[in-house]
Design a protein around this motif. Structure first.
Motif, PDB file in Angstrom:
ATOM      1  N   GLY A 419      32.762  24.516  28.410  1.00 11.92           N
ATOM      2  CA  GLY A 419      32.049  24.097  29.424  1.00 11.92           C
ATOM      3  C   GLY A 419      32.147  24.871  30.628  1.00 11.92           C
ATOM      4  N   GLY A 420      31.327  24.595  31.686  1.00 13.45           N
ATOM      5  CA  GLY A 420      30.891  25.370  32.795  1.00 13.45           C
ATOM      6  C   GLY A 420      32.334  25.763  33.696  1.00 13.45           C
ATOM      7  N   GLU A 421      33.195  24.935  33.721  1.00 13.19           N
ATOM      8  CA  GLU A 421      34.281  25.192  34.599  1.00 13.19           C
ATOM      9  C   GLU A 421      35.190  26.468  33.826  1.00 13.19           C
ATOM     10  N   ALA A 422      35.069  26.307  32.581  1.00 12.54           N
ATOM     11  CA  ALA A 422      35.788  27.451  31.812  1.00 12.54           C
ATOM     12  C   ALA A 422      35.123  28.502  31.790  1.00 12.54           C
ATOM     13  N   VAL A 423      33.616  28.756  32.054  1.00 15.37           N
ATOM     14  CA  VAL A 423      33.212  29.859  32.237  1.00 15.37           C
ATOM     15  C   VAL A 423      33.399  30.627  33.543  1.00 15.37           C
ATOM     16  N   VAL A 424      33.518  29.806  34.594  1.00 18.46           N
ATOM     17  CA  VAL A 424      33.748  30.289  35.951  1.00 18.46           C
ATOM     18  C   VAL A 424      35.184  30.820  36.084  1.00 18.46           C
ATOM     19  N   ALA A 425      36.046  30.220  35.475  1.00 24.46           N
ATOM     20  CA  ALA A 425      37.514  30.478  35.577  1.00 24.46           C
ATOM     21  C   ALA A 425      37.431  31.946  34.768  1.00 24.46           C
ATOM     22  N   TRP A 426      37.027  31.981  33.497  1.00 26.42           N
ATOM     23  CA  TRP A 426      36.882  33.303  32.780  1.00 26.42           C
ATOM     24  C   TRP A 426      36.110  34.167  33.580  1.00 26.42           C
ATOM     25  N   TYR A 427      35.196  34.002  34.271  1.00 28.16           N
ATOM     26  CA  TYR A 427      34.260  35.157  35.059  1.00 28.16           C
ATOM     27  C   TYR A 427      35.396  35.549  36.095  1.00 28.16           C
ATOM     28  N   GLU A 428      35.720  34.643  36.941  1.00 26.96           N
ATOM     29  CA  GLU A 428      36.646  34.891  38.250  1.00 26.96           C
ATOM     30  C   GLU A 428      37.932  35.674  37.590  1.00 26.96           C
ATOM     31  N   GLY A 429      38.411  35.397  36.409  1.00 24.09           N
ATOM     32  CA  GLY A 429      39.608  36.229  36.032  1.00 24.09           C
ATOM     33  C   GLY A 429      39.214  37.691  35.663  1.00 24.09           C
ATOM     34  N   MET A 430      37.944  37.680  35.072  1.00 24.42           N
ATOM     35  CA  MET A 430      37.409  39.124  34.612  1.00 24.42           C
ATOM     36  C   MET A 430      37.235  40.225  36.037  1.00 24.42           C
ATOM     37  N   ARG A 431      36.685  39.305  36.871  1.00 20.93           N
ATOM     38  CA  ARG A 431      36.579  40.128  38.161  1.00 20.93           C
ATOM     39  C   ARG A 431      37.726  40.494  38.814  1.00 20.93           C
ATOM     40  N   ALA A 432      38.560  39.590  38.659  1.00 14.62           N
ATOM     41  CA  ALA A 432      40.055  40.107  39.313  1.00 14.62           C
ATOM     42  C   ALA A 432      40.688  41.137  38.782  1.00 14.62           C
ATOM     43  N   GLU A 433      40.401  41.396  37.408  1.00 15.94           N
ATOM     44  CA  GLU A 433      40.870  42.494  36.792  1.00 15.94           C
ATOM     45  C   GLU A 433      40.229  43.542  36.934  1.00 15.94           C
ATOM     46  N   GLY A 434      39.240  43.548  37.670  1.00 16.53           N
ATOM     47  CA  GLY A 434      38.201  44.872  38.056  1.00 16.53           C
ATOM     48  C   GLY A 434      37.312  45.103  36.901  1.00 16.53           C
ATOM     49  N   GLN A 435      36.961  44.049  36.069  1.00 15.37           N
ATOM     50  CA  GLN A 435      36.147  44.147  34.854  1.00 15.37           C
ATOM     51  C   GLN A 435      34.684  44.213  35.379  1.00 15.37           C
ATOM     52  N   ARG A 436      33.672  45.136  34.781  1.00 16.99           N
ATOM     53  CA  ARG A 436      32.461  45.021  35.299  1.00 16.99           C
ATOM     54  C   ARG A 436      31.481  44.483  34.483  1.00 16.99           C
ATOM     55  N   LEU A 437      30.813  43.285  35.028  1.00 19.09           N
ATOM     56  CA  LEU A 437      30.222  42.370  33.985  1.00 19.09           C
ATOM     57  C   LEU A 437      28.767  42.297  34.560  1.00 19.09           C
ATOM     58  N   PRO A 438      27.739  42.148  33.631  1.00 22.46           N
ATOM     59  CA  PRO A 438      26.009  42.255  34.039  1.00 22.46           C
ATOM     60  C   PRO A 438      25.851  41.175  35.045  1.00 22.46           C
ATOM     61  N   PRO A 439      25.406  41.708  36.256  1.00 26.85           N
ATOM     62  CA  PRO A 439      25.142  40.850  37.377  1.00 26.85           C
ATOM     63  C   PRO A 439      24.505  39.220  36.942  1.00 26.85           C
ATOM     64  N   PRO A 440      23.285  39.532  36.085  1.00 31.87           N
ATOM     65  CA  PRO A 440      22.630  38.145  35.711  1.00 31.87           C
ATOM     66  C   PRO A 440      23.526  37.400  34.734  1.00 31.87           C
ATOM     67  N   LEU A 441      24.471  37.730  34.397  1.00 32.97           N
ATOM     68  CA  LEU A 441      25.229  37.035  33.130  1.00 32.97           C
ATOM     69  C   LEU A 441      25.423  35.632  33.377  1.00 32.97           C
ATOM     70  N   LEU A 442      25.865  35.127  34.570  1.00 36.54           N
ATOM     71  CA  LEU A 442      26.033  33.709  34.820  1.00 36.54           C
ATOM     72  C   LEU A 442      24.919  32.765  34.958  1.00 36.54           C
ATOM     73  N   THR A 443      23.681  33.558  35.601  1.00 34.60           N
ATOM     74  CA  THR A 443      22.420  33.051  35.692  1.00 34.60           C
ATOM     75  C   THR A 443      21.732  32.862  34.313  1.00 34.60           C
TER      76      THR A 443
END
Length: 520
Positions: A419-443
């Motif tokens: 679900g959506g909450e799990a996606v947001v939590a994963w995304y924020e965790g990746m950013r906190a670790e300094g992972q570079r993710l494609p900008p339009p990924l969540l969109t």
């Protein structure tokens, strides 16, 4: 259908299924039909068993059968054809023609090929170019009779040509078409090109200098369709039958729109991302050159085989060797003449997405090998990727590359299962670790959730996207849709206005604001 993703890489989420679905015993025995050389049976089994497992962050990979993947993605029916050394070596089908029915898909079940219509149209257009009916590089307006491309400042020096239409560098507008319900009035092609009712798309116009930029345009193929009819004096389906379908013996293919009643019983019915069937079974596409082909994977395989043989100089049933080589040579970013190309390899093909149908054709010109896959579901492409990867591994297609480990593919599974909450939590965790993710990924993930009807989950994901990328016009547009579906009218209006401020060419935002009773 508004197309949020480039070409055919759709993310059409079918809802967040429970983990029980993934771990339950695989007891269901779907109806299948297959044709193959006896020696291929073990290879077919290995392709089916070799699908990449489901992977979620922090969890062990989970191997699933093809049938379980179909259930996860809510794909009612699937049809596959594999070819090697310019020979169709096996075709197999899975599931049913219509969601909720028991009638199995068979190897001659017809699917809408959607945008794979474009390179098939290109074969006919190039065939007649070789016969001197028209030129690759002349102004198409010189051959158009019943309608003309409106000239403007951008076309003073550089014109819309056949080469530019087929390589998606014509500068013409309209990416794709939603089609028309079976009981809706349908426009003529000139009405389509003018955007006149009952057309449901904008006028086709030049808004980029022809030849200056690669931009996918179904509108360009519709202009070509009209030019071919004007010059040859025949309906487009007949042109395609005479130029391509009959010479190649494609008895299970037609460009007829609407489909004749006699063929309706052989069709698979379209299914949306949520698992809901398309009203009336399918949409009708008067934009036949861009989206009108009904066919089977086996016939798509035969088309690819002919292209490979023509390139090698061993067949010329449609095109000469010289023209085929030109067709498969780079004309623009990612395209030859009609086909998508992969630079540095002999791979060619195309994908397609009409309302309720998806398809892909992957071929290798030098070896005469490849795979064609069709589904009566918007959710097909993510499963196609697994099937193609397993097939490539079994048959040793060294130049095939897949995207199974891309962030998009991995987060799609997370959204679908957790679900959506799990996606947001994963995304924020990746950013906190300094992972570079494609900008339009969540969109992209959120838009898939919108397609599946999971509006609450989509809103959560889009709000996170805008938190980190406040200038993402597409995210604001999709958030407007999420708010609107959730009954949050004022927030929807604000989101659409923000989307329009960021992208003044966003016609969808204008239309939605009007529907919500707000001024753009």
């Amino acid at each position: 259908m508004r197309q949020a993703f480039p070409r055919f890489a759709t993310v059409a989420l079918a809802g967040c299924a429970g983990v029980a679905l993934l771990t339950a015993a695989d007891t269901r025995k779907p109806a299948t039909e297959w044709l193959a050389r006896p020696a291929e049976a073990s290879r077919v089994a290995r392709v089916e068993a070799g699908l990449a497992p489901a992977t979620l962050p922090g969890e062990e990979p989970l191997q699933m059968s093809l049938q379980r993947w179909m259930e996860l993605y809510k794909i009612p029916g699937l049809s596959i054809a594999v070819f090697e050394k310019n020979t169709l070596v096996w075709a197999k089908t899975y599931g049913v023609k219509q969601a909720g029915s028991s009638e199995p898909v068979t190897v001659d079940t017809l699917f809408q090929a959607a945008s794979i219509s474009k390179p098939v149209t290109a074969l006919a257009a190039l065939r007649y170019a070789e016969q001197g009916k028209w030129s690759l590089d002349a102004n198409l307006n010189e051959k158009l009779v019943s309608w003309k491309v409106p000239d403007n400042e951008l076309t003073k020096e550089r014109k819309v040509t056949l080469r530019r239409v087929l390589s998606h560098t014509s500068g013409l507008t309209v990416h794709g078409f939603p089609g028309y319900a079976v009981n809706e009035p349908r426009p003529t092609v000139p009405q389509l090109l003018e955007g006149q009712k009952p057309a449901n798309t904008e006028p086709v116009r030049v808004d980029l200098t022809p030849g200056s930029e690669t931009r996918y345009s179904g509108g360009g193929l519709t202009v070509l369709q009209l030019m071919m009819e004007d010059q040859l004096g025949k309906p487009f389906p007949r042109i395609m039958k005479e130029a391509v379908l009959e010479p190649l013996g494609l008895k299970d293919s037609t460009f007829e729109q609407p489909l004749p009643a006699g063929l309706a019983a052989r069709t698979a019915a379209g299914t949306r991302a949520s698992g809901e069937g398309v009203e009336g079974r399918w949409h009708v596409y008067p934009e036949m050159a861009a989206a009108g082909l009904w066919t089977t994977p086996s016939d798509l395989a035969r088309i690819a085989i002919e292209v490979s043989k023509a390139k090698a100089g061993t067949s010329k049933r449609v095109l000469s060797q010289a023209m085929t080589k030109q067709m498969l040579s780079k004309q623009s970013e990612g395209y030859g003449l009609g086909f998508e190309l992969h630079e540095g390899t002999d791979r060619f093909g195309h994908g397609g997405w009409n309302d309720g149908y998806t398809s892909t054709l992957i071929a290798f010109a030098d070896s005469g090998s490849g795979v064609a896959i069709m589904a009566n579901s918007d959710n097909g492409p993510l499963l196609f990727e697994r099937i193609a990867a397993s097939t490539a591994e079994e048959y040793g297609w060294k130049s095939f590359t897949h995207r199974l480990q891309s962030p998009l593919m991995r987060v799609d599974l997370l959204a679908r299962i957790r679900g959506g909450e799990a996606v947001v939590a994963w995304y924020e965790g990746m950013r906190a670790e300094g992972q570079r993710l494609p900008p339009p990924l969540l969109t992209k993930i959120a838009y898939g959730l919108l397609l599946s009807g999971k509006h609450g989950d989509a809103v959560k994901v889009l709000e996170a996207q805008i938190k980190y990328f406040p200038e993402d016009a597409e995210a604001h547009d999709s958030l407007g849709e999420g708010y609107s579906k959730g009954g949050r009218k004022q927030e929807a209006i604000a989101s659409y206005k923000k989307a329009l401020a960021l992208d003044p060419r966003n016609s969808n935002a204008v239309k939605m604001l009007e529907q919500l009773g707000a001024k753009p």
